[in-house]
Write a protein that holds these residues in place. Structure first.
Motif, PDB file in Angstrom:
ATOM      1  N   GLU A 169       1.451   1.735  18.892  1.00  0.00           N
ATOM      2  CA  GLU A 169       0.295   0.840  19.012  1.00  0.00           C
ATOM      3  C   GLU A 169      -0.874   1.262  18.138  1.00  0.00           C
ATOM      4  N   LEU A 170      -1.045   2.570  17.964  1.00  0.00           N
ATOM      5  CA  LEU A 170      -2.209   3.085  17.231  1.00  0.00           C
ATOM      6  C   LEU A 170      -1.743   3.941  16.056  1.00  0.00           C
ATOM      7  N   HIS A 171      -2.018   3.469  14.857  1.00  0.00           N
ATOM      8  CA  HIS A 171      -1.552   4.170  13.665  1.00  0.00           C
ATOM      9  C   HIS A 171      -2.169   5.555  13.518  1.00  0.00           C
ATOM     10  N   TYR A 172      -3.427   5.699  13.939  1.00  0.00           N
ATOM     11  CA  TYR A 172      -4.072   7.008  13.760  1.00  0.00           C
ATOM     12  C   TYR A 172      -3.440   8.076  14.645  1.00  0.00           C
ATOM     13  N   LEU A 247      -5.550  13.563   1.521  1.00  0.00           N
ATOM     14  CA  LEU A 247      -6.388  12.971   2.561  1.00  0.00           C
ATOM     15  C   LEU A 247      -6.936  11.617   2.121  1.00  0.00           C
ATOM     16  N   LEU A 248      -7.442  11.542   0.890  1.00  0.00           N
ATOM     17  CA  LEU A 248      -7.972  10.265   0.382  1.00  0.00           C
ATOM     18  C   LEU A 248      -6.871   9.221   0.265  1.00  0.00           C
ATOM     19  N   GLY A 249      -5.677   9.648  -0.143  1.00  0.00           N
ATOM     20  CA  GLY A 249      -4.559   8.721  -0.234  1.00  0.00           C
ATOM     21  C   GLY A 249      -4.231   8.100   1.113  1.00  0.00           C
ATOM     22  N   TYR A 254      -4.439   3.588   4.838  1.00  0.00           N
ATOM     23  CA  TYR A 254      -4.417   3.336   6.283  1.00  0.00           C
ATOM     24  C   TYR A 254      -4.445   1.840   6.643  1.00  0.00           C
ATOM     25  N   PRO A 255      -5.321   1.037   6.022  1.00  0.00           N
ATOM     26  CA  PRO A 255      -5.342  -0.394   6.384  1.00  0.00           C
ATOM     27  C   PRO A 255      -4.088  -1.151   5.936  1.00  0.00           C
ATOM     28  N   PHE A 256      -3.286  -0.540   5.067  1.00  0.00           N
ATOM     29  CA  PHE A 256      -2.136  -1.240   4.494  1.00  0.00           C
ATOM     30  C   PHE A 256      -0.798  -0.711   5.016  1.00  0.00           C
ATOM     31  N   LEU A 260       2.878  -1.961   3.855  1.00  0.00           N
ATOM     32  CA  LEU A 260       3.879  -1.045   3.310  1.00  0.00           C
ATOM     33  C   LEU A 260       5.169  -1.127   4.112  1.00  0.00           C
ATOM     34  N   GLY A 261       5.028  -1.288   5.428  1.00  0.00           N
ATOM     35  CA  GLY A 261       6.203  -1.450   6.281  1.00  0.00           C
ATOM     36  C   GLY A 261       6.961  -2.725   5.961  1.00  0.00           C
ATOM     37  N   ASN A 262       6.215  -3.800   5.741  1.00  0.00           N
ATOM     38  CA  ASN A 262       6.858  -5.077   5.393  1.00  0.00           C
ATOM     39  C   ASN A 262       7.601  -4.990   4.064  1.00  0.00           C
ATOM     40  N   LEU A 263       6.993  -4.290   3.110  1.00  0.00           N
ATOM     41  CA  LEU A 263       7.635  -4.125   1.805  1.00  0.00           C
ATOM     42  C   LEU A 263       8.911  -3.292   1.942  1.00  0.00           C
ATOM     43  N   ALA A 264       8.853  -2.234   2.745  1.00  0.00           N
ATOM     44  CA  ALA A 264      10.032  -1.392   2.961  1.00  0.00           C
ATOM     45  C   ALA A 264      11.146  -2.181   3.644  1.00  0.00           C
TER      46      ALA A 264
END
Length: 315
Positions: A169-172, A247-249, A254-256, A260-264
């Protein structure tokens, strides 16, 4: 529960052992060429990326390449700015292993182990090295099979179920899990391999798996940071740059995570392969985005962590 955790610890040990033995064989085959390649192919950030990718693919460990790089900077053979391309390349190269362990070679595991053990016993160095590579790879696949068998039992544990529910539920939360687990076991590949097993059991969503994978990219920085302790300032900057780049990457991506999951999922229907592809895409995209700004990033790191050292050059 103690029995399950004991088996999990055993398989984790076998996985890390396999990685270590395989890396030993590859490293001994390359011998002194590793440092020479790093020194020769860092004339530009792009060539640094190439060198970092190739050597991490050979050693099967971005942490090993980072430790070597920090050592070269500490001895003055390599400057900090020239190490940045290597860092980006190492992040790409480490994804090769995750792609390899998605292959189904269940019928070839025993031949790998037996053949590897046979070659290790031979006197010639080259056969010993090949044997290490074969035996190590076989051990990794044994561990992956073990993780997959344990996944269904582990996911039934109340604590694990709760954590997975939060991660889905929570990506973080997933990022936090990946960071902590990788920092403890010091292997982002092992973390990803474990998560692949749970993806096969549908215990975790692809998005949660990607979030944990992103966290593992942060957690893997701990090895380079430890290696930089006690070295000169410029070598410490390599570790700081590694942390900031990863970390910056993760922050930017994070918002995408869902995208990225849909593309995979579009690329393949197999869950563990989806995660391997997502890891490769993440690191390649981060490298492509960061590469044009590598000199500005070098100035940023020097300004932030080396402002009091006038001997440091951003170029």
């Amino acid at each position: 529960m103690p029995e399950i955790l004991s088996f999990f610890a055993v398989y984790l040990t076998v996985f890390i052992f396999g990685m270590t033995v395989m890396r030993l064989g590859m490293e001994m085959l390359a011998k002194d060429k590793i440092k020479k390649i790093l020194l020769r192919l860092t004339s530009s950030p792009f060539m640094g990326v190439v060198a970092g990718t190739l050597l991490t693919g050979i050693l099967q460990s971005s942490s090993a390449v980072m430790v070597i790089t920090i050592g070269l900077v500490a001895t003055g053979l390599l400057t900090f700015p020239r190490s940045l391309g290597i860092i980006l390349g190492a992040n790409i190269g480490t994804t090769f292993t995750t792609e390899i362990i998605t292959f189904d070679i269940s019928n070839g595991v025993i031949p790998l182990l037996v053949g590897g053990a046979f070659f290790i016993l031979l006197r010639k160095q080259v056969f010993f090295n090949i044997g290490c590579m074969m035996f190590g790879l076989g051990s990794i696949f044994v561990a992956m099979a073990g993780f997959e068998q344990l996944a269904s039992s582990i996911e039934k544990l109340t604590l694990v179920t709760s954590v997975f529910n939060y991660a889905n539920e929570l990506h973080y939360v997933g990022i936090g899990i990946g960071t902590v687990v990788t920092a403890v076991i010091q292997s982002s590949t092992a973390t990803t391999g474990i998560i692949m097993s749970f993806l096969k059991q549908n215990s975790l969503s692809v998005d949660a798996g990607i979030a944990i994978m992103l966290g593992s990219n942060i957690g893997t920085c701990i090895t380079a940071f430890i290696a930089s302790i006690g070295t000169k300032k410029e070598a410490k900057l390599v570790a700081y740059a590694h942390i900031w780049l990863n970390l910056l990457g993760v922050i930017i991506f994070y918002p995408f995570i869902s995208s990225l999951g849909n593309l995979a999922e579009y690329l393949t229907a197999i869950p563990d392969v989806q995660l391997a592809h997502a890891s490769l895409l993440f690191n390649v995209i981060c490298t492509v985005v960061a590469l044009p700004f590598i000199h500005l990033f070098s100035k940023f790191i020097i300004k932030l962590h080396g402002a009091n050292d006038k001997n440091l050059s951003p170029f």
